[in-house]
Design a protein around this motif. Sequence first.
Motif, PDB file in Angstrom:
ATOM      1  N   TYR A 122       1.473   1.559  10.859  1.00  0.00           N
ATOM      2  CA  TYR A 122       1.515   2.507   9.747  1.00  0.00           C
ATOM      3  C   TYR A 122       2.768   3.392   9.840  1.00  0.00           C
ATOM      4  O   TYR A 122       3.461   3.618   8.849  1.00  0.00           O
ATOM      5  CB  TYR A 122       0.211   3.289   9.808  1.00  0.00           C
ATOM      6  N   LYS A 123       3.087   3.849  11.046  1.00  0.00           N
ATOM      7  CA  LYS A 123       4.274   4.687  11.236  1.00  0.00           C
ATOM      8  C   LYS A 123       5.555   3.897  11.023  1.00  0.00           C
ATOM      9  O   LYS A 123       6.505   4.372  10.396  1.00  0.00           O
ATOM     10  CB  LYS A 123       4.266   5.281  12.649  1.00  0.00           C
ATOM     11  N   TYR A 127       4.916   5.430   6.630  1.00  0.00           N
ATOM     12  CA  TYR A 127       3.849   6.215   6.014  1.00  0.00           C
ATOM     13  C   TYR A 127       3.501   7.415   6.901  1.00  0.00           C
ATOM     14  O   TYR A 127       3.582   7.344   8.129  1.00  0.00           O
ATOM     15  CB  TYR A 127       2.598   5.357   5.799  1.00  0.00           C
ATOM     16  N   ASN A 128       3.060   8.508   6.274  1.00  0.00           N
ATOM     17  CA  ASN A 128       2.662   9.674   7.061  1.00  0.00           C
ATOM     18  C   ASN A 128       1.456  10.410   6.474  1.00  0.00           C
ATOM     19  O   ASN A 128       1.162  11.536   6.852  1.00  0.00           O
ATOM     20  CB  ASN A 128       3.840  10.657   7.217  1.00  0.00           C
ATOM     21  N   ASP A 129       0.754   9.778   5.564  1.00  0.00           N
ATOM     22  CA  ASP A 129      -0.440  10.361   4.946  1.00  0.00           C
ATOM     23  C   ASP A 129      -1.665   9.982   5.783  1.00  0.00           C
ATOM     24  O   ASP A 129      -2.018   8.805   5.886  1.00  0.00           O
ATOM     25  CB  ASP A 129      -0.567   9.828   3.517  1.00  0.00           C
ATOM     26  N   GLU A 130      -2.332  10.969   6.385  1.00  0.00           N
ATOM     27  CA  GLU A 130      -3.476  10.697   7.261  1.00  0.00           C
ATOM     28  C   GLU A 130      -4.630  10.037   6.499  1.00  0.00           C
ATOM     29  O   GLU A 130      -5.360   9.221   7.049  1.00  0.00           O
ATOM     30  CB  GLU A 130      -3.963  11.997   7.926  1.00  0.00           C
ATOM     31  N   LEU A 132      -4.301   7.949   4.110  1.00  0.00           N
ATOM     32  CA  LEU A 132      -3.925   6.544   3.971  1.00  0.00           C
ATOM     33  C   LEU A 132      -4.227   5.789   5.267  1.00  0.00           C
ATOM     34  O   LEU A 132      -4.700   4.648   5.226  1.00  0.00           O
ATOM     35  CB  LEU A 132      -2.441   6.416   3.632  1.00  0.00           C
ATOM     36  N   LEU A 133      -3.978   6.412   6.401  1.00  0.00           N
ATOM     37  CA  LEU A 133      -4.273   5.770   7.685  1.00  0.00           C
ATOM     38  C   LEU A 133      -5.762   5.492   7.813  1.00  0.00           C
ATOM     39  O   LEU A 133      -6.161   4.392   8.213  1.00  0.00           O
ATOM     40  CB  LEU A 133      -3.795   6.656   8.836  1.00  0.00           C
ATOM     41  N   ASN A 162      -3.534   2.732  -3.600  1.00  0.00           N
ATOM     42  CA  ASN A 162      -2.775   2.494  -2.360  1.00  0.00           C
ATOM     43  C   ASN A 162      -3.011   1.115  -1.730  1.00  0.00           C
ATOM     44  O   ASN A 162      -2.762   0.933  -0.545  1.00  0.00           O
ATOM     45  CB  ASN A 162      -3.091   3.573  -1.302  1.00  0.00           C
ATOM     46  N   ALA A 165       0.048  -0.419   0.074  1.00  0.00           N
ATOM     47  CA  ALA A 165       0.330   0.182   1.377  1.00  0.00           C
ATOM     48  C   ALA A 165      -0.694  -0.254   2.413  1.00  0.00           C
ATOM     49  O   ALA A 165      -0.355  -0.603   3.557  1.00  0.00           O
ATOM     50  CB  ALA A 165       0.336   1.707   1.260  1.00  0.00           C
ATOM     51  N   VAL A 169       0.003  -2.501   5.916  1.00  0.00           N
ATOM     52  CA  VAL A 169      -0.415  -2.128   7.283  1.00  0.00           C
ATOM     53  C   VAL A 169      -1.265  -3.254   7.889  1.00  0.00           C
ATOM     54  O   VAL A 169      -1.081  -3.632   9.052  1.00  0.00           O
ATOM     55  CB  VAL A 169      -1.198  -0.801   7.277  1.00  0.00           C
TER      56      VAL A 169
END
Length: 253
Positions: A122-123, A127-130, A132-133, A162, A165, A169
């Motif tokens: 993910y990183k 991406y940096n939206d928690e 989304l993780l 999403n 995205a 991942v």
Amino acid sequence: MTVLSELNEEQRNPVLDTEGAVLVLAGAGSGKTRVLTARIAYLTEEKHVPPENILAITFTNKAANEMKERLSAMTDVGGMWVSTIHSMCVKILRMFAAKRGLNENFSIYSEQERSAVIKQAYKELGYNDEDLLKAAKWHISNAKMLGLAPEDYNRENRRQNNIEAVTAVYAAYASHLKRNNALDFDDLLTEARALLSEDKEALEYLSGKFRYIHVDEFQDTNAVQFDIIKMLSSAHGNLFVVGDDDQSIYGWG
């Protein structure tokens, strides 16, 4: 018949009903596991079924170990498969690893390892939206349980927020597993199901081997696990399951 001596009539009847499909429904503390182990001992001791032709599945390591201990006190368990469904799938996949594009010494990722690799993918994708993780972790598990590759999952869920995205991942995570000859806990089930449904030789060998299949705590099975059990019992049809429908997580039909 010492195997039957500690059973009442209601418990004895399913033990003696050895052919075909048998479902035993009973509440907690009613001796369901005792009935299952007595039935296995009856098959080996009285009907002279070789232990290697018997499979016994439960859903926790503790329960599997307790079942082995009970059976060892009653009969010969040498060659008998008594394990959790995940451990059974590991054994099957190591036997037929090449059929699934694996090396037989494949690694099995813990939940912590799986989470770390997904987070790293993910990183690396920027991406940096928690949220989304969290969504990616859920969707990856869901996709695996449905047996869908990233591109298929994307296509079937294209209206979800999403999804591009999330499946990016998932694709990166799947690629990591393949490069590292590794599976996670979801894969153990889905790869075993895929093997049995797609490879006639593996299905014929395993379903032929297991003449009698027993499942404890059957209410805990999900759809993938049930598919595996159903395919393994396809040759002989001797499937014995015990469970408590009041504790069912998934519901039975």
